[in-house]
Design a protein around this motif. Structure first.
Motif, PDB file in Angstrom:
ATOM      1  N   LYS A 228       0.811  -1.209   0.000  1.00  0.00           N
ATOM      2  CA  LYS A 228       0.000   0.000   0.000  1.00  0.00           C
ATOM      3  C   LYS A 228       0.851   1.268   0.000  1.00  0.00           C
ATOM      4  O   LYS A 228       0.547   2.230  -0.694  1.00  0.00           O
ATOM      5  CB  LYS A 228      -0.930  -0.022   1.219  1.00  0.00           C
ATOM      6  N   ILE A 254     -11.365  -0.678  -4.081  1.00  0.00           N
ATOM      7  CA  ILE A 254     -10.546  -0.411  -2.898  1.00  0.00           C
ATOM      8  C   ILE A 254      -9.412   0.547  -3.246  1.00  0.00           C
ATOM      9  O   ILE A 254      -9.145   1.510  -2.537  1.00  0.00           O
ATOM     10  CB  ILE A 254      -9.988  -1.727  -2.320  1.00  0.00           C
ATOM     11  N   PHE A 257     -10.720   3.948  -3.777  1.00  0.00           N
ATOM     12  CA  PHE A 257     -10.974   4.613  -2.491  1.00  0.00           C
ATOM     13  C   PHE A 257      -9.707   5.295  -1.982  1.00  0.00           C
ATOM     14  O   PHE A 257      -9.716   6.446  -1.560  1.00  0.00           O
ATOM     15  CB  PHE A 257     -11.455   3.562  -1.491  1.00  0.00           C
ATOM     16  N   THR A 258      -8.617   4.553  -2.055  1.00  0.00           N
ATOM     17  CA  THR A 258      -7.317   5.114  -1.661  1.00  0.00           C
ATOM     18  C   THR A 258      -7.000   6.338  -2.510  1.00  0.00           C
ATOM     19  O   THR A 258      -6.530   7.360  -2.006  1.00  0.00           O
ATOM     20  CB  THR A 258      -6.219   4.051  -1.862  1.00  0.00           C
ATOM     21  N   ASP A 261      -8.741   9.373  -1.352  1.00  0.00           N
ATOM     22  CA  ASP A 261      -8.075   9.924  -0.172  1.00  0.00           C
ATOM     23  C   ASP A 261      -6.921  10.833  -0.563  1.00  0.00           C
ATOM     24  O   ASP A 261      -6.767  11.934  -0.042  1.00  0.00           O
ATOM     25  CB  ASP A 261      -7.519   8.781   0.675  1.00  0.00           C
ATOM     26  N   GLU A 264      -7.934  14.069  -1.973  1.00  0.00           N
ATOM     27  CA  GLU A 264      -8.362  15.034  -0.969  1.00  0.00           C
ATOM     28  C   GLU A 264      -7.164  15.717  -0.329  1.00  0.00           C
ATOM     29  O   GLU A 264      -7.137  16.936  -0.146  1.00  0.00           O
ATOM     30  CB  GLU A 264      -9.230  14.358   0.088  1.00  0.00           C
ATOM     31  N   ILE A 284     -18.053  -0.477  -0.806  1.00  0.00           N
ATOM     32  CA  ILE A 284     -17.124   0.642  -0.667  1.00  0.00           C
ATOM     33  C   ILE A 284     -17.397   1.730  -1.709  1.00  0.00           C
ATOM     34  O   ILE A 284     -17.261   2.923  -1.428  1.00  0.00           O
ATOM     35  CB  ILE A 284     -15.678   0.081  -0.764  1.00  0.00           C
ATOM     36  N   ALA A 288     -18.136   5.470  -0.365  1.00  0.00           N
ATOM     37  CA  ALA A 288     -17.081   6.459  -0.554  1.00  0.00           C
ATOM     38  C   ALA A 288     -17.660   7.859  -0.745  1.00  0.00           C
ATOM     39  O   ALA A 288     -18.807   8.017  -1.138  1.00  0.00           O
ATOM     40  CB  ALA A 288     -16.245   6.078  -1.773  1.00  0.00           C
ATOM     41  N   THR A 289     -16.873   8.850  -0.443  1.00  0.00           N
ATOM     42  CA  THR A 289     -17.266  10.225  -0.716  1.00  0.00           C
ATOM     43  C   THR A 289     -16.206  10.848  -1.594  1.00  0.00           C
ATOM     44  O   THR A 289     -15.057  10.912  -1.177  1.00  0.00           O
ATOM     45  CB  THR A 289     -17.356  11.063   0.571  1.00  0.00           C
TER      46      THR A 289
END
Lengths: 340, 340
Positions: A228, A254, A257-258, A261, A264, A284, A288-289
DNA sequence: TGAAATTGTGCAAACGTTTGCGCAAAAATG
DNA sequence: CATTTTTGCGCAAACGTTTGCACAATTTCA
């Protein structure tokens, strides 16, 4: 002691063979007799003994389900449980049973698989992944043991049965969805390319670009490392480059999603600065946002079809190898579309 | 045709019974003979036929795994796959096989389970949930069929084998962790309380409050509805009340994730305004922002222990019902702790 | 040294089905 | 009506183990 075929035979006033034949609806038993037997079965609550039946007919009515040998993380993907549920559900209907095979390494898996096949514990294996040069798949192929791949075969393509999505088309659609939104600088983030689905999705992505007259930028097409930390580093690098992409096709929710992040953190707004489309349409993606646009691959149905093919081939051994393509569909959500 | 016990017997110059006894390391065979037989087995690659062996010894060496009857969402919880992996892994070692049973309704499950037990397809069932008044569990109990619960038994507690976490203690620790951070207004968000784990976690939460001299506020202790929309509504209401809690124990990571979302919408900062502790320590807990403090329940080990108990009871039918408590541990992350 | 106890192995009957084959009885045929 | 064909069912041998029992060979004991 449970009720046997003899008990039924006695009650119905026929021989055990007649009872057996009635169970299989054999044509040479008169409807009259069958009815008599059925009533006796009903009355006694008879259920044929699985072991005895299998021994006599030289099969096991059992399907092995092979999980990929891997670290824990992989299994967080709901894909596997859904596929297993599909397989089980079909097996339950058809009076087959299924057994999950799992191990930390390929060698561990292989050894279990070897004893299972030799001891006649299973009639065939459904392998829940497809990977190049995998010793498990190679072993099954070389031994001529029946197996069905979920994912595209990478060799002996015409001799292996596999169930897959059209991942090339799916990725193509995902990419075209982004192109339609006006994107031209589109990247692809994949995983281990020896896994067939990842390679295919990359191919579909590239195809879409080419067909739409967009040059392929090698920097945009990444095979991410397994760890990761390294993934994050690679993504950061991609997003910080001068020639940052404006949209990304990601091979897995997945990972997407990372990616969100990181966006952001870098103050990149989704989908304004970066649009995202990913795969699997797992929980997920919905949580998720912003919510992820994702391609649903129908893992449950992949399982169903795999089991169906497997049973078909068990019961008709000289059937040719079939390929089944299960449909996918794009679920558009916030991560790719401004106007929603 | 595969190699049988007779082939081995012939090659080793002994009788089939001797080969059979050698396989089980029967004491009445001389070490000398055993060695001879083992060599023959080795040479021929002999593996005892599973069906025949089972028929003769009147068992199936097969364990059924019962998934909860439910909508798709539930299965997104990685708990189930991990438990299945644990069970499989243990079964693989012990030369048992396992079969997943799944269905959309309790009735569907029940019917599959009935034929499986009658036909001797399985020696017992591991039920991956524990729920009050569940017709499947009741059926197994009434029929006296062997089963192991993952989760706490809700009736006939001393006669049923179950594997569980100490959910009361776990929730207590989770709550106390929050109390230690100075929180006094702590809420609990649970799911369906007829599910044992949810009820237990609530009990542990209340216990912790009581033991620390904090009055229990009924408004703080919620059994959330099943539908996501209603969940969101209820949570919104809780967080908008005048007497808003400053910390929340949540029975599941997925729900906690939703909670985080709502907090963000309401501009409540985590953990400053609301601290969160949840359960399962799934991938989602690690991916969430802020990362979730969560109690790891060791689902893989729950599976291992369940399989181990099951096999133990299959092979020793008059063993008393045991209860196994698998340890949990609190993984502290950002959602509950300012100083990390 | 002969009888009794112990040790090591084999025989053969289970376990509960399936299925090829045989054979009556019934139906069709000439 | 005699012969052939068809229909419907039962017999019995598999399938590959396990295991109680018998029994020869060996050891122990008096």
């Amino acid at each position: 002691m449970a009720v046997t075929i003899k008990d039924v035979a006695q009650l119905a006033g026929v021989s055990p063979s007649t009872v057996s034949r009635t169970c299989k609806d054999h044509p040479s038993i008169s409807e009259e007799t069958k009815e008599k037997v059925r009533q006796a079965m009903q009355k006694l609550g008879y259920e044929p003994n699985f072991q005895a039946s299998n021994l006599a007919s030289q099969n096991s009515r059992t399907i092995g389900i092979v999980l990929p040998p891997s670290a824990r993380e992989t299994y967080e993907n709901s894909f596997y449980l859904e596929a297993i549920r599909g397989i089980s559900s079909f097996c339950n209907q058809k009076q087959y049973i299924n057994t999950v095979v799992t191990g930390n390494t390929e060698e561990e898996l292989l050894s279990v698989i070897k004893t299972m096949s030799r001891s006649g514990q299973v009639d065939g294996f459904i392998v829940l992944y497809s990977k190049q040069d995998d010793i498990v798949i190679n072993h099954l192929y070389n031994e001529g043991f029946l197996y069905v791949l979920i994912g595209k075969a990478y060799q002996n393509i015409n001799q292996t049965i596999y169930i897959d999505n059209d991942n090339i088309l799916a990725a193509q659609e995902a990419t075209e969805h982004l192109i339609k939104q006006g994107h031209k600088k589109i990247a692809y983030l994949g995983g281990d390319n020896s896994l067939m689905f990842s390679a295919d999705r990359r191919a579909g992505y590239q195809l879409a670009l080419t067909m739409n007259g967009i040059a392929i930028n090698p920097d945009y097409c990444q095979e991410l490392p397994f760890k990761k930390k390294d993934q994050i580093k690679a993504i950061n690098q991609l997003l910080s480059s001068d020639d940052r992409p404006t949209a990304i096709v990601v091979c897995d929710d997945i990972l997407a999603f990372t990616l969100e992040d990181i966006c952001e953190e870098l103050k990149l707004s989704i989908p304004k600065d970066i649009a995202i489309v990913s795969f699997n349409n797992s929980l997920i993606a919905k949580l998720a946002t912003p919510k992820l646009t994702s391609i649903d691959v129908n893992s449950y149905q992949l399982g169903i079809e795999a089991a169906s093919q497997m049973i078909n081939h068990i019961e008709n051994p000289n059937l040719m190898a079939t390929k089944i393509i299960v449909p996918h569909h794009l679920v558009v959500r916030e991560s790719s579309s401004l106007d929603r």
